[in-house]
Design an enzyme around this catalytic site. Structure first.
Site, PDB file in Angstrom:
ATOM      1  N   SER A 137      -4.448 -11.372   0.426  1.00  0.00           N
ATOM      2  CA  SER A 137      -4.256 -11.214   1.875  1.00  0.00           C
ATOM      3  C   SER A 137      -4.976 -12.371   2.557  1.00  0.00           C
ATOM      4  O   SER A 137      -5.890 -12.982   1.975  1.00  0.00           O
ATOM      5  CB  SER A 137      -4.892  -9.894   2.325  1.00  0.00           C
ATOM      6  OG  SER A 137      -5.017  -9.844   3.719  1.00  0.00           O
ATOM      7  N   TYR A 150     -12.365  -4.152   1.511  1.00  0.00           N
ATOM      8  CA  TYR A 150     -11.013  -4.733   1.436  1.00  0.00           C
ATOM      9  C   TYR A 150     -11.118  -6.257   1.380  1.00  0.00           C
ATOM     10  O   TYR A 150     -10.504  -6.904   0.522  1.00  0.00           O
ATOM     11  CB  TYR A 150     -10.198  -4.292   2.656  1.00  0.00           C
ATOM     12  CG  TYR A 150      -8.751  -4.752   2.658  1.00  0.00           C
ATOM     13  CD1 TYR A 150      -7.821  -4.212   1.781  1.00  0.00           C
ATOM     14  CD2 TYR A 150      -8.308  -5.718   3.566  1.00  0.00           C
ATOM     15  CE1 TYR A 150      -6.495  -4.615   1.794  1.00  0.00           C
ATOM     16  CE2 TYR A 150      -6.978  -6.132   3.600  1.00  0.00           C
ATOM     17  CZ  TYR A 150      -6.075  -5.571   2.708  1.00  0.00           C
ATOM     18  OH  TYR A 150      -4.762  -5.986   2.725  1.00  0.00           O
TER      19      TYR A 150
HETATM   20  N1  LIG Z   1       1.406  -5.273   5.395  1.00  0.00           N
HETATM   21  C1  LIG Z   1       0.564  -6.250   5.692  1.00  0.00           C
HETATM   22  O1  LIG Z   1       0.414  -6.653   6.863  1.00  0.00           O
HETATM   23  C2  LIG Z   1      -0.231  -6.916   4.582  1.00  0.00           C
HETATM   24  C3  LIG Z   1      -1.014  -8.031   4.922  1.00  0.00           C
HETATM   25  C4  LIG Z   1      -1.748  -8.656   3.928  1.00  0.00           C
HETATM   26  C5  LIG Z   1      -1.719  -8.187   2.625  1.00  0.00           C
HETATM   27  N2  LIG Z   1      -0.961  -7.093   2.335  1.00  0.00           N
HETATM   28  C6  LIG Z   1      -0.996  -6.640   0.950  1.00  0.00           C
HETATM   29  O2  LIG Z   1       0.309  -6.389   0.477  1.00  0.00           O
HETATM   30  C7  LIG Z   1       0.265  -5.384  -0.528  1.00  0.00           C
HETATM   31  C8  LIG Z   1       1.298  -4.327  -0.229  1.00  0.00           C
HETATM   32  O3  LIG Z   1       1.009  -3.746   1.036  1.00  0.00           O
HETATM   33  P1  LIG Z   1       2.128  -3.041   1.929  1.00  0.00           P
HETATM   34  O4  LIG Z   1       1.884  -3.439   3.327  1.00  0.00           O
HETATM   35  O5  LIG Z   1       3.468  -3.254   1.315  1.00  0.00           O
HETATM   36  O6  LIG Z   1       1.668  -1.518   1.788  1.00  0.00           O
HETATM   37  P2  LIG Z   1       2.495  -0.152   1.599  1.00  0.00           P
HETATM   38  O7  LIG Z   1       1.583   0.928   2.032  1.00  0.00           O
HETATM   39  O8  LIG Z   1       3.833  -0.248   2.232  1.00  0.00           O
HETATM   40  O9  LIG Z   1       2.683  -0.084   0.004  1.00  0.00           O
HETATM   41  C9  LIG Z   1       1.588   0.041  -0.847  1.00  0.00           C
HETATM   42  C10 LIG Z   1       1.974   0.904  -2.034  1.00  0.00           C
HETATM   43  O10 LIG Z   1       0.833   0.993  -2.913  1.00  0.00           O
HETATM   44  C11 LIG Z   1       0.796   2.305  -3.430  1.00  0.00           C
HETATM   45  N3  LIG Z   1      -0.542   2.628  -3.936  1.00  0.00           N
HETATM   46  C12 LIG Z   1      -1.652   2.966  -3.234  1.00  0.00           C
HETATM   47  N4  LIG Z   1      -2.661   3.229  -4.072  1.00  0.00           N
HETATM   48  C13 LIG Z   1      -2.192   3.057  -5.333  1.00  0.00           C
HETATM   49  C14 LIG Z   1      -2.765   3.193  -6.629  1.00  0.00           C
HETATM   50  N5  LIG Z   1      -4.031   3.590  -6.800  1.00  0.00           N
HETATM   51  N6  LIG Z   1      -1.995   2.911  -7.699  1.00  0.00           N
HETATM   52  C15 LIG Z   1      -0.709   2.539  -7.532  1.00  0.00           C
HETATM   53  N7  LIG Z   1      -0.110   2.412  -6.338  1.00  0.00           N
HETATM   54  C16 LIG Z   1      -0.843   2.671  -5.255  1.00  0.00           C
HETATM   55  C17 LIG Z   1       1.226   3.175  -2.268  1.00  0.00           C
HETATM   56  O11 LIG Z   1       1.659   4.466  -2.704  1.00  0.00           O
HETATM   57  C18 LIG Z   1       2.342   2.334  -1.648  1.00  0.00           C
HETATM   58  O12 LIG Z   1       3.614   2.669  -2.180  1.00  0.00           O
HETATM   59  C19 LIG Z   1      -1.179  -4.867  -0.554  1.00  0.00           C
HETATM   60  O13 LIG Z   1      -1.875  -5.491  -1.608  1.00  0.00           O
HETATM   61  C20 LIG Z   1      -1.735  -5.316   0.786  1.00  0.00           C
HETATM   62  O14 LIG Z   1      -3.135  -5.498   0.774  1.00  0.00           O
HETATM   63  C21 LIG Z   1      -0.228  -6.440   3.277  1.00  0.00           C
END
Ligand SMILES: NC(=O)c1ccc[n+]([C@@H]2O[C@H](COP(=O)([O-])OP(=O)(O)OC[C@H]3O[C@@H](n4cnc5c(N)ncnc54)[C@H](O)[C@@H]3O)[C@@H](O)[C@H]2O)c1
Length: 245
Positions: A137, A150
């Site tokens: 991130s 985080y």
């Molecule tokens: N959305 C954003 O703005 C953003 C920004 C920077 C980084 N990210 C990163 O992108 C990645 C995906 O995020 P997203 O926004 O798609 O989130 P999201 O909530 O849409 O999806 C995350 C998924 O991870 C699963 N999960 C949670 N804990 C878990 C575990 N212990 N084992 C297996 N699965 C688990 C959840 O059930 C969910 O399906 C993450 O690493 C997040 O830090 C997202």
């Protein structure tokens, strides 16, 4: 030859978009999530569209579940050639207000899961001359209020990626993407003001789509990135290029 691609946290958001994209270009996708119903829905959608995918429950913090999945995939002759470490867990609050359990769980799910993935599948990645793509991130390089674990986990992912790329070279490439603000369910509970601020923070003046991160993940996992390893690729619409907002 069909590659087997394992994605964690693939039931929603960026992971689900990556699962769809890999499957659309002919890969066999192992859709894993702690929420097995969400994973099953993504896998069913892929299969309905003519692709290859199966859904599996995998809590990335649980080493036994990694072992179980490993046995399952090896006996089905589906050794992963690509792993996308995308799952995360986040609790907001300044450091002294966080319980030790929450602190450890954030590091376990978001950072140590990558160690578990490599420990479990280093041999299949090596045999396939494969690739690992980690999802960090912009929090890995900049800090926002009240996200100590985080931020630490996401920063750790960048140095862990570099380390793994060194230790598993020349056979396995390991890279990391740093998304900015991406329209997933993570933004559902944020008010319009937070979304407007995020929009202004990106020089492209909008939030990103999960597919716009998934396409970079797919690139890093593929032959087009055959000379890229240990790299951190920012996918943030320009957010980290400026202090202006
Ligand atoms: N959305 C954003 O703005 C953003 C920004 C920077 C980084 N990210 C990163 O992108 C990645 C995906 O995020 P997203 O926004 O798609 O989130 P999201 O909530 O849409 O999806 C995350 C998924 O991870 C699963 N999960 C949670 N804990 C878990 C575990 N212990 N084992 C297996 N699965 C688990 C959840 O059930 C969910 O399906 C993450 O690493 C997040 O830090 C997202």
């Amino acid at each position: 030859m069909t590659r087997t691609v394992l994605i964690t946290g693939a039931g929603n958001g960026i992971g689900a978009a990556a699962a769809r994209l890999f499957a659309a270009s002919g890969d066999d996708v192992v859709v894993t999530d702690i929420d097995v119903d969400a994973a099953a829905a993504v896998a069913a959608e892929i299969v309905a569209a003519g692709g290859a995918a199966t859904a599996h429950r995998l809590d990335v913090a649980d080493s036994e579940q990694w072992q179980q999945l490993s046995l399952e995939l090896r006996s089905a002759n589906r050794p992963p050639a690509v792993i996308v470490n995308n799952a995360f867990f986040q609790v907001t609050g300044i450091a002294h207000e966080q319980s030790e359990g929450d602190w450890n769980q954030q590091l376990s799910v978001t950072l140590s899961s990558v160690y578990r993935a490599m420990r479990t599948f280093h041999d299949t990645l090596t045999a396939a001359r494969g690739s690992m793509v980690n999802v960090s991130s912009v929090h890995g390089v900049l800090s926002w209020a009240e996200q100590p674990a985080y931020g630490a986990a996401k920063g750790g992912l960048i140095s862990l990626t570099r380390q793994l790329s060194l230790d598993y070279a020349p056979h396995v490439r390991v890279n990391v993407v740093l998304p900015g603000s991406i329209e997933t369910r993570q933004w559902d509970h944020q008010g319009p003001e937070a979304q407007e601020l995020a929009r202004r923070q990106a020089t492209l003046q909008r939030l990103g789509k999960p597919e716009e991160v998934a396409s970079v993940i797919q690139f890093l996992a593929g032959d087009g990135a055959s000379y890229i390893t240990g790299a951190s690729l920012v996918v943030d619409g320009g957010m980290t290029t400026t202090l202006g907002a």
